[in-house]
Design a protein around this motif. Structure first.
Motif, PDB file in Angstrom:
ATOM      1  N   GLN A 130      -5.816 -22.943  22.737  1.00  0.00           N
ATOM      2  CA  GLN A 130      -6.546 -22.484  21.288  1.00  0.00           C
ATOM      3  C   GLN A 130      -7.741 -21.732  21.695  1.00  0.00           C
ATOM      4  O   GLN A 130      -7.720 -20.572  21.033  1.00  0.00           O
ATOM      5  CB  GLN A 130      -6.921 -23.512  20.550  1.00  0.00           C
ATOM      6  CG  GLN A 130      -5.495 -24.327  19.851  1.00  0.00           C
ATOM      7  CD  GLN A 130      -6.031 -25.565  19.068  1.00  0.00           C
ATOM      8  OE1 GLN A 130      -7.268 -25.968  19.123  1.00  0.00           O
ATOM      9  NE2 GLN A 130      -5.116 -26.248  18.367  1.00  0.00           N
ATOM     10  N   ARG A 145      -7.785 -18.781  18.818  1.00  0.00           N
ATOM     11  CA  ARG A 145      -7.819 -19.776  17.666  1.00  0.00           C
ATOM     12  C   ARG A 145      -8.830 -20.857  17.290  1.00  0.00           C
ATOM     13  O   ARG A 145      -9.024 -21.259  16.345  1.00  0.00           O
ATOM     14  CB  ARG A 145      -6.264 -20.647  17.590  1.00  0.00           C
ATOM     15  CG  ARG A 145      -5.045 -19.217  17.609  1.00  0.00           C
ATOM     16  CD  ARG A 145      -3.686 -20.095  17.424  1.00  0.00           C
ATOM     17  NE  ARG A 145      -2.932 -18.943  17.484  1.00  0.00           N
ATOM     18  CZ  ARG A 145      -1.737 -19.197  18.327  1.00  0.00           C
ATOM     19  NH1 ARG A 145      -1.452 -20.127  18.832  1.00  0.00           N
ATOM     20  NH2 ARG A 145      -0.756 -18.010  18.126  1.00  0.00           N
ATOM     21  N   ASN A 146      -9.390 -20.911  18.489  1.00  0.00           N
ATOM     22  CA  ASN A 146     -10.736 -21.749  18.472  1.00  0.00           C
ATOM     23  C   ASN A 146     -11.875 -21.031  19.038  1.00  0.00           C
ATOM     24  O   ASN A 146     -11.774 -20.735  20.177  1.00  0.00           O
ATOM     25  CB  ASN A 146     -10.347 -23.414  19.280  1.00  0.00           C
ATOM     26  CG  ASN A 146     -11.450 -24.140  19.112  1.00  0.00           C
ATOM     27  OD1 ASN A 146     -12.741 -23.655  19.295  1.00  0.00           O
ATOM     28  ND2 ASN A 146     -11.163 -25.375  19.099  1.00  0.00           N
TER      29      ASN A 146
END
Length: 79
Positions: free
Chosen positions: A39, A44-45
């Motif tokens: 991620q 995404r993170n």
């Protein structure tokens, strides 16, 4: 030149690949799951939590300050 925070994940992926490691290697050393590493690498993170940053530092075998600087756009690199 500073690396923008949006490039944090791709930079970490490039470092990992340059070292010949897989996400599981980083995850195991950082006491994280592989999905969390993925991620971060995919953006995404954004690695904003202390837990994730500490895990990444351990996983990549760097000082936590390096991860902080990278995630916050404060890491300078030579032109």
């Amino acid at each position: 030149m500073k690396i923008p925070p949006s490039r944090c994940g791709p930079v970490l992926r490039a470092v990992r690949q340059h070292r010949g490691e897989v996400q599981d290697d980083v995850a195991n050393r950082g006491n994280m799951n592989r999905a969390k590493v993925a991620q971060v690498e995919l953006g995404r993170n954004q690695a904003t939590s202390a837990k994730v940053r500490t895990g990444l530092a351990a996983g990549f075998r760097v000082d936590r300050g390096v991860i902080d600087a990278l995630a916050e756009g404060r890491l300078d690199v030579a032109d």
